[in-house]
Motif scaffolding. Sequence first.
Motif, mmCIF file in Angstrom:
data_model
loop_
_atom_site.group_PDB
_atom_site.id
_atom_site.type_symbol
_atom_site.label_atom_id
_atom_site.label_comp_id
_atom_site.label_asym_id
_atom_site.label_seq_id
_atom_site.Cartn_x
_atom_site.Cartn_y
_atom_site.Cartn_z
ATOM 1 N N ASN A 39 0.806 -1.219 0.000
ATOM 2 C CA ASN A 39 0.000 0.000 0.000
ATOM 3 C C ASN A 39 0.843 1.274 0.000
ATOM 4 N N SER A 40 2.145 1.138 -0.104
ATOM 5 C CA SER A 40 3.035 2.297 -0.149
ATOM 6 C C SER A 40 3.007 2.939 -1.532
ATOM 7 N N SER A 41 3.323 4.209 -1.577
ATOM 8 C CA SER A 41 3.331 4.940 -2.844
ATOM 9 C C SER A 41 4.318 4.322 -3.830
ATOM 10 N N THR A 42 5.534 4.073 -3.356
ATOM 11 C CA THR A 42 6.593 3.546 -4.215
ATOM 12 C C THR A 42 7.454 2.579 -3.422
ATOM 13 N N VAL A 43 7.813 1.476 -4.052
ATOM 14 C CA VAL A 43 8.792 0.550 -3.479
ATOM 15 C C VAL A 43 9.739 0.161 -4.612
ATOM 16 N N VAL A 58 8.826 4.543 -0.254
ATOM 17 C CA VAL A 58 8.499 5.965 -0.224
ATOM 18 C C VAL A 58 7.004 6.140 -0.025
ATOM 19 N N LEU A 59 6.647 7.075 0.839
ATOM 20 C CA LEU A 59 5.265 7.515 1.006
ATOM 21 C C LEU A 59 5.211 8.944 0.482
ATOM 22 N N ASP A 60 4.202 9.257 -0.334
ATOM 23 C CA ASP A 60 4.128 10.613 -0.878
ATOM 24 C C ASP A 60 2.697 11.133 -0.874
ATOM 25 N N ASP A 61 2.581 12.457 -1.012
ATOM 26 C CA ASP A 61 1.262 13.095 -1.052
ATOM 27 C C ASP A 61 0.839 13.428 -2.480
ATOM 28 N N GLU A 63 2.236 15.235 -4.724
ATOM 29 C CA GLU A 63 2.576 16.532 -5.297
ATOM 30 C C GLU A 63 3.772 17.243 -4.661
ATOM 31 N N MET A 64 3.803 17.337 -3.340
ATOM 32 C CA MET A 64 4.801 18.184 -2.704
ATOM 33 C C MET A 64 5.851 17.442 -1.882
ATOM 34 N N LEU A 65 5.429 16.414 -1.162
ATOM 35 C CA LEU A 65 6.323 15.765 -0.213
ATOM 36 C C LEU A 65 6.401 14.266 -0.451
ATOM 37 N N ALA A 66 7.618 13.765 -0.517
ATOM 38 C CA ALA A 66 7.880 12.325 -0.569
ATOM 39 C C ALA A 66 8.769 12.006 0.626
ATOM 40 N N GLN A 67 8.367 11.010 1.416
ATOM 41 C CA GLN A 67 9.143 10.621 2.580
ATOM 42 C C GLN A 67 9.679 9.207 2.383
ATOM 43 N N ILE A 68 10.981 9.082 2.473
ATOM 44 C CA ILE A 68 11.622 7.782 2.324
ATOM 45 C C ILE A 68 11.600 7.062 3.666
ATOM 46 N N HIS A 69 11.062 5.873 3.657
ATOM 47 C CA HIS A 69 11.060 4.994 4.828
ATOM 48 C C HIS A 69 11.682 3.693 4.347
ATOM 49 N N TYR A 70 12.492 3.114 5.137
ATOM 50 C CA TYR A 70 13.110 1.844 4.798
ATOM 51 C C TYR A 70 14.094 1.966 3.627
ATOM 52 N N VAL A 71 15.327 1.999 3.927
ATOM 53 C CA VAL A 71 16.389 1.819 2.939
ATOM 54 C C VAL A 71 17.235 0.694 3.514
ATOM 55 N N LEU A 72 17.143 -0.475 2.899
ATOM 56 C CA LEU A 72 17.894 -1.587 3.454
ATOM 57 C C LEU A 72 18.463 -2.479 2.363
ATOM 58 N N VAL A 73 19.617 -3.038 2.680
ATOM 59 C CA VAL A 73 20.319 -3.947 1.781
ATOM 60 C C VAL A 73 20.803 -5.126 2.622
ATOM 61 N N HIS A 74 20.583 -6.322 2.099
ATOM 62 C CA HIS A 74 21.026 -7.542 2.787
ATOM 63 C C HIS A 74 22.520 -7.429 3.089
ATOM 64 N N PRO A 75 22.947 -7.824 4.293
ATOM 65 C CA PRO A 75 24.367 -7.703 4.669
ATOM 66 C C PRO A 75 25.341 -8.313 3.665
ATOM 67 N N ASP A 76 24.964 -9.402 3.008
ATOM 68 C CA ASP A 76 25.853 -10.030 2.030
ATOM 69 C C ASP A 76 26.060 -9.174 0.781
ATOM 70 N N HIS A 77 25.237 -8.145 0.615
ATOM 71 C CA HIS A 77 25.309 -7.317 -0.592
ATOM 72 C C HIS A 77 25.612 -5.853 -0.287
ATOM 73 N N GLN A 78 25.889 -5.545 0.963
ATOM 74 C CA GLN A 78 26.200 -4.165 1.325
ATOM 75 C C GLN A 78 27.569 -3.764 0.788
ATOM 76 N N GLY A 79 27.725 -2.464 0.563
ATOM 77 C CA GLY A 79 29.000 -1.943 0.069
ATOM 78 C C GLY A 79 29.181 -2.066 -1.428
ATOM 79 N N LYS A 80 28.097 -2.399 -2.147
ATOM 80 C CA LYS A 80 28.176 -2.568 -3.605
ATOM 81 C C LYS A 80 27.416 -1.482 -4.362
ATOM 82 N N GLY A 81 26.981 -0.435 -3.648
ATOM 83 C CA GLY A 81 26.287 0.670 -4.301
ATOM 84 C C GLY A 81 24.792 0.460 -4.513
ATOM 85 N N ILE A 82 24.231 -0.587 -3.937
ATOM 86 C CA ILE A 82 22.815 -0.900 -4.149
ATOM 87 C C ILE A 82 21.919 0.161 -3.527
#
Length: 136
Positions: A39-43, A58-61, A63-82
């Motif tokens: 049900n989120s605006s963007t995933v 991302v949750l957005d209205d 038009e004006m505001l987009a709020q980023i919630h949850y930025v996560l990368v599996h530990p085995d793939h961290q540090g690769k620019g994902i």
Amino acid sequence: MIKYTEEKKFTQEQVQKLFLSVGWTSGNYPKRLYKALMNSSTVFTAWDEEELVGLIRVLDDTEMLAQIHYVLVHPDHQGKGIAGTMLEHVKEKYKDFMYIDVMPEDKKNVPFYEKHEFSVMENGAAIQICNYENRQ
């Protein structure tokens, strides 16, 4: 090779596995987490073959505001620019919005966001009510 998509083609189990891999409490509530993401605006998601290895929500209205919630990368793939690549997808999608906000889970992550042109709010403070202990 990592592939990125905005399609919500992930399963509840894939999402739970990713969230638990980074120790996030929301992974303990797979049904609620899955419903919230659907049900989120963007995933945006990142995939290594059939494995979900990254996610940004991302949750957005609209038009004006987009709020980023949850930025996560599996530990085995961290540090690769994902995470950075997913963040750039968000910035591109919401480039015409007045604000794109993010509340880092940890202050140590602030330099990552600053690297991607975010600025610390001088007069702002993050505040919340945490109800997850009382609900399943």
